[in-house]
Design a protein around this motif. Structure first.
Motif, PDB file in Angstrom:
ATOM      1  N   GLU A 144      76.735  37.283  43.717  1.00  0.00           N
ATOM      2  CA  GLU A 144      78.158  37.485  43.948  1.00  0.00           C
ATOM      3  C   GLU A 144      78.465  38.964  43.741  1.00  0.00           C
ATOM      4  O   GLU A 144      77.629  39.730  43.241  1.00  0.00           O
ATOM      5  CB  GLU A 144      78.964  36.623  42.981  1.00  0.00           C
ATOM      6  CG  GLU A 144      78.702  35.132  43.110  1.00  0.00           C
ATOM      7  CD  GLU A 144      79.513  34.331  42.115  1.00  0.00           C
ATOM      8  OE1 GLU A 144      80.743  34.229  42.312  1.00  0.00           O
ATOM      9  OE2 GLU A 144      78.920  33.825  41.143  1.00  0.00           O
ATOM     10  N   THR A 145      79.656  39.370  44.123  1.00  0.00           N
ATOM     11  CA  THR A 145      80.050  40.761  43.942  1.00  0.00           C
ATOM     12  C   THR A 145      81.452  40.842  43.356  1.00  0.00           C
ATOM     13  O   THR A 145      82.246  39.910  43.459  1.00  0.00           O
ATOM     14  CB  THR A 145      80.035  41.542  45.270  1.00  0.00           C
ATOM     15  OG1 THR A 145      80.980  40.959  46.175  1.00  0.00           O
ATOM     16  CG2 THR A 145      78.643  41.531  45.886  1.00  0.00           C
ATOM     17  N   PHE A 146      81.735  41.968  42.706  1.00  0.00           N
ATOM     18  CA  PHE A 146      83.090  42.299  42.276  1.00  0.00           C
ATOM     19  C   PHE A 146      83.230  43.804  42.373  1.00  0.00           C
ATOM     20  O   PHE A 146      82.240  44.521  42.598  1.00  0.00           O
ATOM     21  CB  PHE A 146      83.356  41.786  40.850  1.00  0.00           C
ATOM     22  CG  PHE A 146      82.848  42.694  39.758  1.00  0.00           C
ATOM     23  CD1 PHE A 146      83.731  43.429  38.979  1.00  0.00           C
ATOM     24  CD2 PHE A 146      81.480  42.816  39.504  1.00  0.00           C
ATOM     25  CE1 PHE A 146      83.275  44.268  37.971  1.00  0.00           C
ATOM     26  CE2 PHE A 146      81.016  43.655  38.498  1.00  0.00           C
ATOM     27  CZ  PHE A 146      81.916  44.381  37.732  1.00  0.00           C
ATOM     28  N   GLU A 197      81.468  48.493  44.491  1.00  0.00           N
ATOM     29  CA  GLU A 197      81.060  47.094  44.594  1.00  0.00           C
ATOM     30  C   GLU A 197      79.767  46.865  43.818  1.00  0.00           C
ATOM     31  O   GLU A 197      78.755  47.529  44.069  1.00  0.00           O
ATOM     32  CB  GLU A 197      80.864  46.703  46.055  1.00  0.00           C
ATOM     33  CG  GLU A 197      80.622  45.214  46.243  1.00  0.00           C
ATOM     34  CD  GLU A 197      80.574  44.796  47.703  1.00  0.00           C
ATOM     35  OE1 GLU A 197      81.461  44.040  48.133  1.00  0.00           O
ATOM     36  OE2 GLU A 197      79.642  45.242  48.397  1.00  0.00           O
ATOM     37  N   ILE A 198      79.811  45.938  42.887  1.00  0.00           N
ATOM     38  CA  ILE A 198      78.676  45.620  42.029  1.00  0.00           C
ATOM     39  C   ILE A 198      78.237  44.184  42.300  1.00  0.00           C
ATOM     40  O   ILE A 198      79.057  43.262  42.296  1.00  0.00           O
ATOM     41  CB  ILE A 198      79.042  45.772  40.539  1.00  0.00           C
ATOM     42  CG1 ILE A 198      79.506  47.203  40.235  1.00  0.00           C
ATOM     43  CG2 ILE A 198      77.871  45.371  39.647  1.00  0.00           C
ATOM     44  CD1 ILE A 198      78.433  48.260  40.378  1.00  0.00           C
ATOM     45  N   HIS A 251      68.090  43.773  39.148  1.00  0.00           N
ATOM     46  CA  HIS A 251      68.169  42.641  38.214  1.00  0.00           C
ATOM     47  C   HIS A 251      66.997  41.695  38.432  1.00  0.00           C
ATOM     48  O   HIS A 251      66.453  41.129  37.490  1.00  0.00           O
ATOM     49  CB  HIS A 251      69.497  41.907  38.388  1.00  0.00           C
ATOM     50  CG  HIS A 251      69.511  40.885  39.462  1.00  0.00           C
ATOM     51  ND1 HIS A 251      69.491  41.214  40.806  1.00  0.00           N
ATOM     52  CD2 HIS A 251      69.498  39.533  39.399  1.00  0.00           C
ATOM     53  CE1 HIS A 251      69.487  40.098  41.516  1.00  0.00           C
ATOM     54  NE2 HIS A 251      69.495  39.069  40.703  1.00  0.00           N
ATOM     55  N   ALA A 252      66.561  41.554  39.700  1.00  0.00           N
ATOM     56  CA  ALA A 252      65.469  40.625  39.997  1.00  0.00           C
ATOM     57  C   ALA A 252      64.139  41.150  39.476  1.00  0.00           C
ATOM     58  O   ALA A 252      63.374  40.434  38.818  1.00  0.00           O
ATOM     59  CB  ALA A 252      65.398  40.372  41.501  1.00  0.00           C
ATOM     60  N   GLY A 268      69.610  48.139  44.015  1.00  0.00           N
ATOM     61  CA  GLY A 268      69.589  46.776  44.523  1.00  0.00           C
ATOM     62  C   GLY A 268      70.651  46.523  45.577  1.00  0.00           C
ATOM     63  O   GLY A 268      70.767  47.256  46.558  1.00  0.00           O
ATOM     64  N   ARG A 269      71.449  45.479  45.342  1.00  0.00           N
ATOM     65  CA  ARG A 269      72.481  45.090  46.311  1.00  0.00           C
ATOM     66  C   ARG A 269      73.860  45.673  45.980  1.00  0.00           C
ATOM     67  O   ARG A 269      74.836  45.371  46.659  1.00  0.00           O
ATOM     68  CB  ARG A 269      72.573  43.565  46.386  1.00  0.00           C
ATOM     69  CG  ARG A 269      71.288  42.918  46.891  1.00  0.00           C
ATOM     70  CD  ARG A 269      71.453  41.423  47.067  1.00  0.00           C
ATOM     71  NE  ARG A 269      70.197  40.793  47.438  1.00  0.00           N
ATOM     72  CZ  ARG A 269      70.050  39.485  47.665  1.00  0.00           C
ATOM     73  NH1 ARG A 269      71.093  38.686  47.537  1.00  0.00           N
ATOM     74  NH2 ARG A 269      68.877  38.991  47.993  1.00  0.00           N
TER      75      ARG A 269
END
Length: 255
Positions: A2-4, A10-11, A37-38, A66-67
Motif C-alpha cells: 500500500e502507499t501513503f 509517496e511511501i 523492505h523485501a 524500492g517502490r
C-alpha cells in the motif's frame, strides 16, 4: 504494498498481522541503503520470525528506494525527513507507539526518530551500526560517485564496488541513491544519545567493517545491550539466527 503520502512523498509499505494468538506490540522495520523492505526483512525471514512471535510488523521502502517515490534533490534525504516518514507512517496507521528496528542507514534513521519523537518509540533496535554512528557522517565517502559511475567496472574501491553491485542487484535507481548518499551524510552528536530513555539493543557482526566496533557506543546510552554476531560481515549479519534470537529476547523482556 500500500502507499501513503509523507510530506508530499509517496511511501510504499506493508502491514503484516501477527500469526500468533499471543498478540504483542507492533514493530516498525527500517531497511538499509540500496535495500528494500523485501530484501532486508522478508527474504531474511524477519517478518516471518516477528509475526510468529505475535507481533504486528510494519515494513516500508525508504524514500528513493524500492517502490517508494524517487527523489533527486539531496536535501530531500536529510535524516530528519526520513525519520519523519516513519512517524508519519505510524500516524497513518493510527499507531501511537511502536518498537523500531533499523539496519545500517535504517539504524541512523531510527536513532534520529527516537531523538526527535521519543514518545513514538517503545524500544530501539540498531543493527549493522557501531561506532560510526557517531564517528562518521554515515555512508562511505565516494559512494555517491560510485552510484553515478557509468559501469560497475569503473569503480575501483572494493567496498564501493560491493555497494554498487548490491544496488544493481536490488534494481535500484542509482541516481536517486546518489542523492540519498549526499543528503543523509550526517554524524549524530554522541552527547545526544544519553537523551534516549527507552531500552536499546545493538547487534553487529564481528566482521562488519562498514558498521565499526559497537563497544564505544555502550557508555553513550542510558539503557543499552550489545550483542556480537560471530563471523558475520555487514551483509551476512542481517538474517543471522543469533541476531534474531537476541531481538526476540530483548522484545520479550524490555518494559
Amino acid at each position: 504494498m500500500e502507499t501513503f503520502v509523507s510530506g508530499g512523498v509517496e511511501i510504499a509499505y506493508s502491514d503484516f498481522e501477527p500469526l500468533s494468538e499471543d498478540r504483542r506490540e507492533p514493530i516498525v522495520l527500517v531497511h538499509g541503503f540500496a535495500s528494500t523492505h523485501a530484501v532486508n526483512w522478508m527474504f531474511t525471514q524477519w517478518v516471518k520470525t516477528l509475526t510468529e512471535d505475535g507481533r504486528r510488523v510494519i515494513a516500508f521502502d525508504n524514500r528513493g528506494h524500492g517502490r517508494s517515490q524517487k527523489l533527486y534533490d539531496p536535501a530531500q534525504y536529510a535524516l530528519d525527513l526520513m525519520a519523519q516518514d516513519v512517524a508519519n507512517l505510524l500516524d497513518h496507521l493510527s499507531i501511537a507507539r511502536a518498537d523500531v528496528m533499523g539496519y545500517s542507514l535504517g539504524a541512523r534513521i531510527a536513532t534520529v526518530l527516537t531523538l526527535t519523537r521519543p514518545e513514538r518509540v517503545r524500544s530501539l533496535v540498531l543493527g549493522g551500526i557501531g561506532q560510526y554512528l557517531v564517528q562518521e557522517a554515515g555512508l562511505p565517502g565516494g559512494l555517491a560517485e560510485a552510484m553515478e559511475a557509468e559501469r560497475i567496472e569503473d569503480v575501483e574501491n572494493p567496498m564501493l564496488k560491493i555497494f554498487r553491485g548490491f544496488a544493481e542487484s536490488t534494481r535500484s535507481d542509482l541516481r536517486a541513491l546518489a542523492a540519498c548518499v549526499r543528503g543523509a551524510r550526517k554524524a549524530i552528536d554522541p552527547g545526544l544519545l544519553a537523551q534516549i530513555a527507552c531500552p536499546v539493543l545493538i547487534c553487529v557482526g564481528t566482521r562488519d567493517d562498514v558498521a565499526g566496533d559497537p563497544s564505544p557506543l555502550e557508555p553513550l546510552f542510558r539503557d543499552v545491550r550489545l550483542v556480537d554476531i560471530p563471523g558475520r560481515d555487514h551483509n551476512r549479519a542481517v538474517g543471522d539466527r543469533i541476531y534474531k534470537q537476541a531481538v526476540l529476547e530483548f522484545l520479550a523482556t524490555r518494559p
